[in-house]
Design a protein around this motif. Structure first.
Motif, PDB file in Angstrom:
ATOM      1  N   ALA A 168       0.823  -1.205   0.000  1.00 42.94           N
ATOM      2  CA  ALA A 168       0.000   0.000   0.000  1.00 42.94           C
ATOM      3  C   ALA A 168       0.858   1.257   0.000  1.00 42.94           C
ATOM      4  CB  ALA A 168      -0.933  -0.005   1.216  1.00 42.94           C
ATOM      5  N   GLU A 169       1.964   1.222   0.737  1.00 40.72           N
ATOM      6  CA  GLU A 169       2.848   2.388   0.798  1.00 40.72           C
ATOM      7  C   GLU A 169       3.449   2.683  -0.577  1.00 40.72           C
ATOM      8  OE1 GLU A 169       3.111  -0.311   2.621  1.00 40.72           O
ATOM      9  OE2 GLU A 169       2.480   0.336   4.628  1.00 40.72           O
ATOM     10  N   ALA A 170       3.785   1.621  -1.321  1.00 36.57           N
ATOM     11  CA  ALA A 170       4.371   1.813  -2.648  1.00 36.57           C
ATOM     12  C   ALA A 170       3.353   2.416  -3.606  1.00 36.57           C
ATOM     13  CB  ALA A 170       4.891   0.484  -3.187  1.00 36.57           C
ATOM     14  N   LEU A 171       2.105   1.984  -3.531  1.00 31.80           N
ATOM     15  CA  LEU A 171       1.076   2.559  -4.388  1.00 31.80           C
ATOM     16  C   LEU A 171       0.873   4.041  -4.070  1.00 31.80           C
ATOM     17  CD1 LEU A 171      -1.582  -0.315  -4.350  1.00 31.80           C
ATOM     18  CD2 LEU A 171      -0.019   0.275  -6.205  1.00 31.80           C
ATOM     19  N   GLY A 172       0.909   4.373  -2.790  1.00 26.81           N
ATOM     20  CA  GLY A 172       0.794   5.777  -2.410  1.00 26.81           C
ATOM     21  C   GLY A 172       1.937   6.612  -2.956  1.00 26.81           C
ATOM     22  N   MET A 173       3.156   6.073  -2.906  1.00 26.53           N
ATOM     23  CA  MET A 173       4.311   6.795  -3.452  1.00 26.53           C
ATOM     24  C   MET A 173       4.193   6.957  -4.958  1.00 26.53           C
ATOM     25  SD  MET A 173       7.690   5.615  -1.301  1.00 26.53           S
ATOM     26  CE  MET A 173       7.522   3.858  -1.655  1.00 26.53           C
ATOM     27  N   LEU A 174       3.695   5.935  -5.653  1.00 25.91           N
ATOM     28  CA  LEU A 174       3.509   6.048  -7.098  1.00 25.91           C
ATOM     29  C   LEU A 174       2.598   7.222  -7.434  1.00 25.91           C
ATOM     30  CD1 LEU A 174       3.119   2.291  -8.076  1.00 25.91           C
ATOM     31  CD2 LEU A 174       4.690   3.879  -9.193  1.00 25.91           C
ATOM     32  N   VAL A 175       1.476   7.316  -6.727  1.00 32.34           N
ATOM     33  CA  VAL A 175       0.534   8.403  -7.004  1.00 32.34           C
ATOM     34  C   VAL A 175       1.162   9.754  -6.693  1.00 32.34           C
ATOM     35  CG1 VAL A 175      -1.690   9.396  -6.347  1.00 32.34           C
ATOM     36  CG2 VAL A 175      -1.475   6.926  -6.667  1.00 32.34           C
TER      37      VAL A 175
END
Length: 289
Positions: free
Chosen positions: A133-140
């Protein structure tokens, strides 16, 4: 396969856009927006070793936009190109049969800076399945505002279905009812076209991948009549009864906290919906920043 030339990809995209624009002109309604790209990966996860995952070069991202701009312009679609909102790129994320390459913001720094030169666009990231989830947040936050997800959703459905099959064996044992994994194994062996070229290795390795690979090629078999019958038998055995939490913890453990909090009904139908919704919520949280 060797990718098509960028110019061919862009020309085909422009042809599709021309048809779409004409259809909207006939039917009326809101004009569409578009996403372009020359680095769309093979669907269903990587076939090659994941150590070869690369990040799109900034120059390639700029070139993608330019060749599409020219292709649209040649067909008189400058107005349509003004509605292109996203560019597909590879930010360095991927998944294979049993491996996941998580997003590392430092590896995409140069690519992200290109967005400053393309204020019209955001990036679309493919193959973001199974990312933390943290990686998806960073992508956005870095500008990859459109996140492509597919196999993770059907993988979550398969997890719940297999868990329910085990639960049915405990709550409603029936020696005549075939387990769902056994039924799906027969279905996939009888028609190997959707998995064989994706799953190499020994017979045992192929068997495990047929059922549990992150690539989730099993998703192409759920609508087969025998798969439907086997799934229906499991769901009929459980009906609308409430499933005890210890069994949920044992066989569909990733949903136990949600069930305990009252966000998922502890029924077969509720658990199937909850397993897929759990993944969608991860993406919703990442993109609603």
């Amino acid at each position: 396969p060797v990718p098509l030339p960028d110019e061919t990809i862009a020309a085909r995209a422009a042809e599709l856009a021309k048809v779409a624009e004409a259809a909207v002109a006939r039917a009326g309604g809101e004009k569409p927006v578009y996403i372009i790209g020359t680095e769309v990966p093979v669907p269903g996860g990587a076939l090659e070793p994941l150590e070869h995952t690369h990040v799109t070069e900034p120059a390639d991202a700029l070139r993608t936009v330019e060749v599409h701009r020219k292709a649209f312009s040649r067909l008189g679609l400058d107005g349509a190109f003004d509605r292109v909102v996203g560019v597909v790129v590879q930010p360095g994320v991927e998944f294979g049969n049993a491996d996941i390459v998580a997003y590392a913001t430092e590896k995409a720094t140069e690519l992200v800076t290109v967005l400053e030169r393309m204020p019209q666009f955001v990036f679309e990231a493919h193959s973001t399945d199974y990312q933390p989830a943290e990686a998806l947040g960073m992508l956005v936050r870095d500008g990859f505002a459109i996140l492509k997800v597919g196999p993770w959703l059907t993988f979550a459905l398969r997890e719940a279905l297999y868990g329910l099959s085990h639960i049915a064996d405990e709550l409603a044992p029936d020696p005549l009812r075939e387990t769902l994994p056994a039924a799906m194994e027969r279905v996939m062996l009888a028609s190997s076209g959707n998995w064989q070229k994706y799953y190499c290795g020994t017979p045992d390795e192929q068997r495990l991948r047929r059922h549990f690979s992150f690539s989730d090629r099993i998703r192409y078999y759920w609508l087969a009549p025998e798969a439907q019958r086997a799934t229906g038998a499991v769901l009929a055995a459980l009906g609308d009864r409430e499933i005890p939490r210890p069994l949920i913890s044992q066989y569909i453990g990733h949903l136990d906290v949600e069930v305990g909090a009252g966000r998922i009904r502890p029924t077969a139908h509720g658990l199937l919906l909850g397993s897929v919704t759990r993944v969608l919520n991860i993406y919703r949280n990442a993109t609603n920043q």
